[in-house]
Design a protein around this motif. Structure first.
Motif, short mmCIF file in Angstrom:
data_model
loop_
_atom_site.label_atom_id
_atom_site.label_comp_id
_atom_site.label_asym_id
_atom_site.label_seq_id
_atom_site.Cartn_x
_atom_site.Cartn_y
_atom_site.Cartn_z
N VAL A 219 0.84 -1.20 0.00
CA VAL A 219 0.00 0.00 0.00
C VAL A 219 0.88 1.24 0.00
CG1 VAL A 219 -1.87 1.22 1.16
CG2 VAL A 219 -1.77 -1.27 1.25
N ALA A 220 1.93 1.22 0.82
CA ALA A 220 2.84 2.36 0.90
C ALA A 220 3.47 2.66 -0.46
CB ALA A 220 3.92 2.08 1.93
N LYS A 221 3.87 1.62 -1.17
CA LYS A 221 4.48 1.82 -2.48
C LYS A 221 3.48 2.39 -3.49
CE LYS A 221 8.09 -1.73 -2.00
NZ LYS A 221 8.62 -3.02 -2.48
N SER A 222 2.22 1.96 -3.37
CA SER A 222 1.18 2.52 -4.25
C SER A 222 0.95 3.99 -3.94
CB SER A 222 -0.12 1.73 -4.07
OG SER A 222 0.01 0.41 -4.53
N ILE A 223 1.00 4.34 -2.66
CA ILE A 223 0.84 5.74 -2.26
C ILE A 223 1.95 6.60 -2.86
CG2 ILE A 223 1.07 7.32 -0.30
CD1 ILE A 223 -1.68 6.24 -0.38
N LEU A 224 3.18 6.11 -2.79
CA LEU A 224 4.31 6.86 -3.35
C LEU A 224 4.12 7.10 -4.84
CD1 LEU A 224 7.07 8.17 -3.06
CD2 LEU A 224 8.11 5.91 -3.42
N LYS A 225 3.63 6.09 -5.56
CA LYS A 225 3.41 6.24 -7.00
C LYS A 225 2.37 7.33 -7.28
CE LYS A 225 4.63 1.49 -8.30
NZ LYS A 225 4.13 0.20 -8.85
N ILE A 226 1.33 7.38 -6.45
CA ILE A 226 0.30 8.40 -6.63
C ILE A 226 0.89 9.79 -6.38
CG2 ILE A 226 -1.89 9.31 -5.76
CD1 ILE A 226 -2.66 6.42 -5.05
N ILE A 227 1.65 9.92 -5.29
CA ILE A 227 2.24 11.22 -4.96
C ILE A 227 3.20 11.68 -6.04
CG2 ILE A 227 3.72 12.44 -3.31
CD1 ILE A 227 2.60 10.67 -1.10
N ALA A 228 3.98 10.74 -6.56
CA ALA A 228 5.01 11.10 -7.54
C ALA A 228 4.44 11.33 -8.95
CB ALA A 228 6.07 9.99 -7.59
N HIS A 229 3.22 10.86 -9.18
CA HIS A 229 2.64 11.01 -10.53
C HIS A 229 2.28 12.48 -10.79
CE1 HIS A 229 0.16 10.31 -14.07
NE2 HIS A 229 0.57 9.06 -14.06
N PRO A 230 2.61 13.00 -11.97
CA PRO A 230 2.30 14.40 -12.26
C PRO A 230 0.81 14.69 -12.39
CG PRO A 230 3.17 13.29 -14.21
CD PRO A 230 3.35 12.34 -13.07
N SER A 231 0.02 13.66 -12.69
CA SER A 231 -1.42 13.86 -12.84
C SER A 231 -2.16 12.59 -12.41
CB SER A 231 -1.75 14.20 -14.30
OG SER A 231 -3.14 14.43 -14.46
N PRO A 232 -2.32 12.38 -11.11
CA PRO A 232 -2.96 11.16 -10.62
C PRO A 232 -4.40 11.04 -11.09
CG PRO A 232 -1.84 12.32 -8.85
CD PRO A 232 -1.89 13.26 -10.01
N LYS A 233 -4.85 9.81 -11.31
CA LYS A 233 -6.25 9.59 -11.62
C LYS A 233 -7.04 9.50 -10.32
CE LYS A 233 -5.61 4.56 -12.07
NZ LYS A 233 -5.74 3.38 -12.97
N ILE A 234 -8.32 9.27 -10.40
CA ILE A 234 -9.16 9.28 -9.22
C ILE A 234 -9.18 7.95 -8.48
CG2 ILE A 234 -11.21 8.90 -10.67
CD1 ILE A 234 -11.18 10.65 -7.25
N HIS A 235 -9.22 6.81 -9.18
CA HIS A 235 -9.38 5.52 -8.53
C HIS A 235 -8.16 4.62 -8.73
CE1 HIS A 235 -13.57 6.33 -7.63
NE2 HIS A 235 -13.84 6.55 -8.91
N TYR A 236 -7.65 4.12 -7.61
CA TYR A 236 -6.57 3.14 -7.62
C TYR A 236 -6.96 1.98 -6.71
CZ TYR A 236 -3.52 6.79 -9.59
OH TYR A 236 -2.97 7.76 -10.39
N LYS A 237 -6.43 0.81 -7.02
CA LYS A 237 -6.68 -0.38 -6.20
C LYS A 237 -5.37 -1.11 -5.97
CE LYS A 237 -11.01 -0.71 -8.71
NZ LYS A 237 -10.55 0.39 -9.64
N VAL A 238 -5.25 -1.73 -4.79
CA VAL A 238 -4.06 -2.51 -4.47
C VAL A 238 -4.49 -3.70 -3.63
CG1 VAL A 238 -3.55 -1.08 -2.45
CG2 VAL A 238 -1.74 -2.47 -3.45
N GLY A 239 -3.96 -4.86 -3.95
CA GLY A 239 -4.35 -6.06 -3.21
C GLY A 239 -4.12 -7.31 -4.04
N ALA A 240 -4.61 -8.42 -3.52
CA ALA A 240 -4.49 -9.69 -4.23
C ALA A 240 -5.22 -9.61 -5.58
CB ALA A 240 -5.07 -10.82 -3.38
N PHE A 241 -4.74 -10.41 -6.52
CA PHE A 241 -5.29 -10.38 -7.88
C PHE A 241 -6.80 -10.59 -7.88
CE2 PHE A 241 -6.60 -12.77 -11.69
CZ PHE A 241 -6.30 -11.84 -12.67
N LEU A 242 -7.29 -11.59 -7.16
CA LEU A 242 -8.73 -11.88 -7.16
C LEU A 242 -9.53 -10.75 -6.54
CD1 LEU A 242 -8.87 -15.69 -6.28
CD2 LEU A 242 -9.33 -14.59 -8.49
N GLN A 243 -8.97 -10.09 -5.53
CA GLN A 243 -9.68 -8.98 -4.90
C GLN A 243 -9.83 -7.81 -5.87
OE1 GLN A 243 -7.29 -8.34 -1.41
NE2 GLN A 243 -8.31 -9.96 -0.26
N LYS A 244 -8.76 -7.49 -6.56
CA LYS A 244 -8.83 -6.40 -7.54
C LYS A 244 -9.73 -6.77 -8.71
CE LYS A 244 -4.35 -6.02 -8.03
NZ LYS A 244 -3.03 -5.52 -8.50
N THR A 245 -9.64 -8.03 -9.13
CA THR A 245 -10.44 -8.49 -10.26
C THR A 245 -11.93 -8.48 -9.94
OG1 THR A 245 -8.63 -9.92 -10.98
CG2 THR A 245 -10.80 -10.39 -11.87
#
Length: 268
Positions: A219-245
């Protein structure tokens, strides 16, 4: 590296602590919040501010102290939350109200508190930690799903409202992670006299899912990617493959088919 000032609610443990520690390692100026600093005498990962997201005065005091120290707040991460389980019919009204107060109204209060400073700065990023459960009504987790789903939706509206001020809003929906959330969750007692005879088994399964969950560092790594992105989108998901799917399956499958999948998963 970055010297941006990051404020994380619920930063003393679990996902919030993982996010804060990781961002600090990357050079961010991190502050976490906790309802009681005295309860964490040995915490030294990053500075903690005493704050209860249910108390407006507490929020204003903490934000004032942060601005006195740093003069700005670049990123707000609304992470503080509470779990709640139980049959809707048997879940106490005060428990329902408390869950919404923390999971939904709390992030709104925090957002309102930082927006004036972010407008003054002409930039800022607000990240709401929601849940994959917020994309679907899960049996015996309906209140939790609803509180997180409401936060997802209001964030979409807020994002458009503050766009012209240089402020960005994003949601990160985690699946199950190995944290202490189960210990702090409100759960309606599984009574032997209850007509909801499947609840006890479902509760055990939910606890097992958390215990077997992934490392919060994801989750922390996903947060860093959002912060570092120049134009973040609105919805992100992180977790096991089946949970995201499961989020995509809900959108693609006929409603009754998806419902049957959930019933089978929870053995109802």
């Amino acid at each position: 590296m970055s010297d941006k000032v990051v404020l994380i609610t619920g930063g003393s443990s679990g996902i919030g602590k993982a996010i804060g520690s990781y961002l600090k390692q990357k050079g961010y100026r991190v502050y976490g919040t906790t309802r009681s600093i005295s309860a964490h005498p040995d915490f030294n990962d990053f500075p903690l501010l005493e704050l209860d997201v249910r108390e407006p005065k507490s929020i204003q005091t903490a934000i004032h102290r942060l601005l006195e120290k740093e003069g700005r707040v670049d990123v707000l991460i609304n992470n503080a939350g509470v779990g709640i389980t139980g049959p809707l019919e048997e879940t106490p009204e005060n428990a329902i109200m408390n869950a919404f107060d923390i999971n939904f109204h709390g992030p709104l209060r925090m957002t309102k508190a930082v927006l004036p400073q972010m407008r003054k700065q002409k930039n800022g990023l607000i990240i709401n930690i929601t849940s994959i459960a917020g994309y679907m009504g899960l049996p015996y987790r309906g209140i939790y799903s609803a509180s997180k789903g409401a936060l997802e939706l209001v964030s979409e509206a807020l994002r458009m409202e503050v766009r012209s001020f240089g402020i960005t809003v994003a949601n990160l929906a985690p699946g199950d992670y190995a944290t202490n959330i189960a210990a702090g969750r409100f759960h309606t007692a599984a009574s032997k006299d209850s007509p909801y005879t499947t609840y006890a088994d479902t509760l055990n399964a939910l606890n097992d899912d958390v215990d077997q969950g992934g490392d919060p560092i994801e989750v922390a790594k996903s947060i860093l990617k959002i912060i570092a992105h120049p134009s973040p989108k609105i919805h992100y998901k992180v977790g096991a493959f089946l949970q995201k799917t499961s989020v995509s399956l809900k959108r693609l499958l006929p409603q009754k088919v998806f419902e049957k999948m959930l019933l089978k998963h929870y053995k109802l």
